[in-house]
Design a protein around this motif. Sequence first.
Motif, mmCIF file in Angstrom:
data_model
loop_
_atom_site.group_PDB
_atom_site.id
_atom_site.type_symbol
_atom_site.label_atom_id
_atom_site.label_comp_id
_atom_site.label_asym_id
_atom_site.label_seq_id
_atom_site.Cartn_x
_atom_site.Cartn_y
_atom_site.Cartn_z
ATOM 1 N N UNK A 196 0.786 -1.227 0.000
ATOM 2 C CA UNK A 196 0.000 0.000 0.000
ATOM 3 C C UNK A 196 0.817 1.275 0.000
ATOM 4 N N UNK A 197 2.150 1.165 -0.185
ATOM 5 C CA UNK A 197 3.005 2.357 -0.213
ATOM 6 C C UNK A 197 3.170 2.811 -1.660
ATOM 7 N N UNK A 198 2.113 3.348 -2.237
ATOM 8 C CA UNK A 198 2.105 3.632 -3.669
ATOM 9 C C UNK A 198 3.022 4.801 -4.024
ATOM 10 N N UNK A 199 3.007 5.848 -3.223
ATOM 11 C CA UNK A 199 3.875 6.992 -3.522
ATOM 12 C C UNK A 199 5.340 6.619 -3.360
ATOM 13 N N UNK A 200 5.646 5.830 -2.314
ATOM 14 C CA UNK A 200 7.038 5.395 -2.117
ATOM 15 C C UNK A 200 7.497 4.515 -3.275
ATOM 16 N N UNK A 201 6.614 3.641 -3.760
ATOM 17 C CA UNK A 201 6.976 2.792 -4.900
ATOM 18 C C UNK A 201 7.261 3.642 -6.134
ATOM 19 N N UNK A 202 6.454 4.674 -6.355
ATOM 20 C CA UNK A 202 6.683 5.532 -7.510
ATOM 21 C C UNK A 202 7.985 6.307 -7.353
ATOM 22 N N UNK A 203 8.273 6.758 -6.136
ATOM 23 C CA UNK A 203 9.533 7.476 -5.910
ATOM 24 C C UNK A 203 10.723 6.565 -6.179
ATOM 25 N N UNK A 204 10.659 5.320 -5.685
ATOM 26 C CA UNK A 204 11.745 4.364 -5.915
ATOM 27 C C UNK A 204 11.910 4.070 -7.403
ATOM 28 N N UNK A 205 10.781 3.904 -8.093
ATOM 29 C CA UNK A 205 10.849 3.640 -9.531
ATOM 30 C C UNK A 205 11.414 4.840 -10.279
ATOM 31 N N UNK A 206 11.021 6.037 -9.864
ATOM 32 C CA UNK A 206 11.533 7.234 -10.527
ATOM 33 C C UNK A 206 13.032 7.376 -10.337
ATOM 34 N N UNK A 207 13.528 6.863 -9.210
ATOM 35 C CA UNK A 207 14.963 6.971 -8.938
ATOM 36 C C UNK A 207 15.772 5.949 -9.737
ATOM 37 N N UNK A 208 15.245 4.726 -9.907
ATOM 38 C CA UNK A 208 16.084 3.631 -10.400
ATOM 39 C C UNK A 208 15.615 2.986 -11.700
ATOM 40 N N UNK A 209 14.337 3.121 -12.065
ATOM 41 C CA UNK A 209 13.833 2.377 -13.222
ATOM 42 C C UNK A 209 13.677 3.284 -14.424
ATOM 43 N N UNK A 210 13.708 2.669 -15.605
ATOM 44 C CA UNK A 210 13.532 3.404 -16.850
ATOM 45 C C UNK A 210 12.665 2.562 -17.789
ATOM 46 N N UNK A 211 12.196 3.232 -18.839
ATOM 47 C CA UNK A 211 11.516 2.532 -19.924
ATOM 48 C C UNK A 211 10.291 1.776 -19.472
#
Length: 1347
Positions: free
Chosen positions: A1210-1225
């Motif tokens: 349920x940590x949706x904003x944290x997941x998006x922040x982590x993805x924005x930091x490390x994931x691409x494409x």
Amino acid sequence: MSSPRPAPPVHSPQDSWDSMLPGPPSRNNFGSSDLSPSGLLAFPSGSSISVLDSRSLQLVSTLPLPVPPSTSSNSLSPFVTSVRWTPLPLRRDLLSTEPSSSHLLLAAADRQGRICLLDFRSRSPVLWFETDPASKSGVQDLCWVQARSDSCLLASINGPSTLSLYNISSGRCVFQYEAAPEFLSCLRRDPFDSRHFCVLGLKGFLLSVKVLGETEADIILREFQIPTDCAELQKLERDAAASTNGSNSLSPASAAFPLYMVRFAFSPHWRHIVFVSFPRELVVFDMKYETALFTTALPRGCGKFLDVLPDPNKDLLYCAHLDGKLSTWRRKEREQIHIMCSMEELIPSIGTSVPSPSILAVLICQSDSTFQNVGKLYSDVPHSSSPDVDFDSPFDFCDEPLLVSKTHLISISDDGKIWNWLLTAEGAESMQKDDTNLGLVADVSEAPVPETNASMVVSSTGGPAMEAGKQLKCLDGSRSGPSNSTLEDMSFKISLVGQLQLLSSTVTMLAVPSPSLTATLARGGNYPAVAVPLVALGTQIGTIDIVDVSANSVAASFSVHNGMVRGLRWLGNSRLVSFSYSQVNEKSGGYINRLVVTCTRSGLNKTFRVLQKPERAPIRALRASSSGRYLLILFRDAPVEVWAMTKTPIMLRSLALPFTVVEWTLPTVPRPAQTGSSRQSSSLSRDRTDLASDGASTPTQASSSDSKAVSSDGSQDDTSESFAFALVNGALGVFEVHGRRIRDFRPKWPSSSFVSFDGLITAMAYRLPHVVMGDRSGNIRWWDITTGHSSSFNTHREGIRRIKFSPVVAGDHSRGRIAVLFYDNTFSVFDLDSQDPLANSLLQPQFPGTLVLELDWLPLRTDKKDPLVLCIAGADGSFRLVEVHTNDKKLGYGPQSRNIKERFRPMPLCSPILLPTPHALALRMVLQLGVRPSWFNTCSTTIEKRPHLIPGAALYSGDLRNYMIELPPVGDSVVPEMLLKILEPYRKEGCIIDDERAKLYAKLVNKGCSVRFAFAAAIFGESSEAFFWLQLPHALKYLINKLVNKYPQNPHVAASNSELDDTAILKRITSKERSMPGTRKKDALSQGQLRLMAFEQEELWETANERIPWHEKLEGEEAIQNRVHELVSVGNLEAAVSLLLSTPPESSYFYPNALRAVALSSAVSRSLLELAVKVVAANMVRTDRSLSGTHLLCAVGRYQEACSQLQDAGCWTDAATLAATHLKGSDYSRVLQRWAGHVLHAEHNIWRALILYVAAGALQEVLVALREAQQPDTAAMFILACREIHEEIIANLGNSDDESSSLMKDKLRHLPGLDPDNEDVIAVGEFYGQYQRKLVHLCMDSQPFSD
């Protein structure tokens, strides 16, 4: 909508709702008010609810809340204590349901605990909620919460400590929470999650409620305690308990402690942050960390806090204070510390009464802040030219300071004034030199797309829509402000830009002008003086309010007396005479009587009859003659004085008789024609045997030789006026005043049986030749002074206080209609010309809960077809006009069709949300498709300047489609012409949109369809939809940039870009110094409410990074766990390791922290511990609730799995922040798409979800979501906007002769999922055509709304 308890029938006609001025609001209304996103302001005044247009500050309507059915008809309705507009937007599901006014529902609650839903369109309750009628515990506050996408629940605070949730379809209570002994103060809904709201108590208790459904199991509660000093409250509780002996235990907080205000507001910029104002403290509380981030005491010299209001567009706080001041607080960079930077007055010290009025409520205009964002966009679009300067506009100047922010505030004071304030933040000149920010379309993605951004003009961050002219090129460059301007160097100013005066206090007296035949024309005759549409109201605080009944507004307010106005009369039609008295407290006693003549034209007050010593008796009443030349002053147990009201009033005589009641004659009835043999039918009853029908029309000579003859038309000499009186012993008489002489008129006396001693005469009305009297036993008698005929009947009611003859015009069937006010504060209308006046009387069933203090007829009738209008001063402090319609001698209340406009307004009421739903949807469609600015021009005399303000071609004749900027690319091309024809009545009256917004629309109509769509959404108060359209070009550009990366333009360029991105991310992770928020210049989009629509990696990362310094000083194990989580999310591993290693060995967290520290430190050197750490992480995820396993996955580079685990938790904003930091494409897109599904289906925020779908490339999911939401028009507009933006971006991709560029253009010919041959796209076009046809039919069936 079914109701378990049907709403009681409301007998009052719709017209009478609109003909009402409310009394002033008071603390008994608990300071309640609500401003809808579309700009409608609702606030309670006594037992009524006033609705205003917040832009023009015009009263739209007043809705009285019906009286409880269990109470008697003679009791007052309870005070309204809370109002809330529904959050539901204008419904567009025309293909499945009939149009409704669900967007105009208003929830209201009162002091007896009743809660109802009012339909503002029908002005009546549609549902009463099932509350406990026995408890009588008032309602403190209301709040809407969205459990499902298509329905809401209503939360309320009942009594001191009960929280209830109600189903708005059935009205049943589905959940209750008891917080005793806490006093609950207010409810607020979370702007980030419509399922979530919070409740705050006076002692700092904060309850977080998340509603997932309508059963108790679906409601998630969290309790917090905000530390505060409760010593003052405890003292108030002890005092209250001692004074009431526990009898007041069911009172809500605002009733028990009216001056102890505790309020809170969610931050519109930061999730989990709430601002709390206690009377002497301001607190910033973080609900995620369960701790206060900042606390400050009340500054010296300030009154206690009343409310806290966060600015929608800036990191500013506005605090209202009980002493009428407003403080502005700015947030320090990188911290949640707020510093007070200005203090302003909301109650100007000049021109206010003593004691000074109090501020009851302060609100921020959300609709204006939305338009600021819309207006900011058009100048950021490529190829936009500099806006034109309007030198007639007071807002457009080159030499004024740089405007960084503008905010509109509405304040409500208890003297009946509504204030409209403009708060401006002005920056320093040096701030203008920053031109590196390239505006809304600045790109932060992997492959930049060439744009002509160098010519852009970036508007100031808070520039409002109406201030579009600010972005102009002056001598030394652009006057617009950079988006990254800081708040430290700003100066804040406040300006009063509008004010509405309602009734200033509780009404005590009412007076209508009754100009006689001799009032202004010396020759008299059948040419009466001009009847002015004004009514004077005396109030409790000594002011006299002049009401313009044609506009239903207060035209002027004069401060005349220091105490209550006890008597008020017109002298002709331009002067007023009033009196008040005060008792002397000395041993000698006595009264000081104060008599004042007020000129309504100049506002000058002139006292007369000024005595040096107090008098034995106070003044009882005033009686002014119709011409205004003579005045009778009645004293209690003393003689009556007769005064000539010349420029300097002169006392003519003192009459030492025991008068009980005295009344001057009314103007005589004009004859239909000026002929010598005309007969005036002025008999009270032609059919009654005890009255001679020809008595009134026969010339009758008085028996005394010195009496004045009555002429054949029933009128007297031009210069003489007479008054009738009754004495204590029941004797009657008529005196005549001629010049300075007073003589007995010697009328024809009635028979002896007429005089009765069973009741003292208490009321009288006199219109030649008839005198009507009422006594304290309820008897009504009337007498013809020329014939002596008389009659009487008993009303079977209490004593009679007032009798008023209705105005009569030539051709009336009846001359004997009277309004009678009884001592029980009810009234009736009788027709004395009828066979049985009592049987044909019109009693007062239509105003339950409204007691009448004073009444009189409005003397504005000029034709026999005009309705009779009663002016009523209610005990609830209101002033009403009631139409009494006649039909063949029958009386009745009810609406009557009229060809004239219902009300005069000084300026058009431009509130599209009030149009009939089909017409509102038609206007929305016209604005979306694009209409030429000249369409807003009008020949209406009410808006003379509009053709100058909005330049455009001349008005078209013939084909109205010429008004459209282009033939619509979707739907039927004939529909716009039909819609324009339907909207033509509104256009002619100039009541579509106001000048400022029409001017803004003229400047952005050719700037692309997405801006027009945002404007149309903002007009109807749909802020989230407006932000979606503002973000759509940004999101599509982001998507296309990702697609471009799959087809590199040039291998070298692509490689260098990729290398740059990897280097940037690696630098962020391994940097020796912590990343500093605010070091990179923020995009204009990251400011204000548009931050809620962020989706790009850089934006999400910056938002998360901004919060980290707020928590550096927090201690405790839970705080450390949360801080580590934040640091890992933004990639600052070294800081996280340092924090973990600081854990003391005796802590229960030592071993997990040490293990995480080892694993995280290994990530810096990339050791070969991947497999072992992955196993440990899998075990820890099952046992550790602090999500430590997620951190270990990050340590070994398994970011996709870590994001999935965070989303599962349920940590949706944290997941998006982590993805924005490390994931691409595609990895990042998968996280966005899953997040969008959660936002859509769980949080019910469709517009936020759609922008995430677009950024993830799932355009077909957007169409599916809009289809499920039954918005066929939005789906068609979405495809239209996407194609336009796509074509513009593709056109700018590289040079046309570049082979790789041509290859890319071929590959990106269509957006994925929006190919014209796609079945879903074709279906959208077909549904839109059906929607248009249904809309046209509904518009044809709806009558144009006439205000």
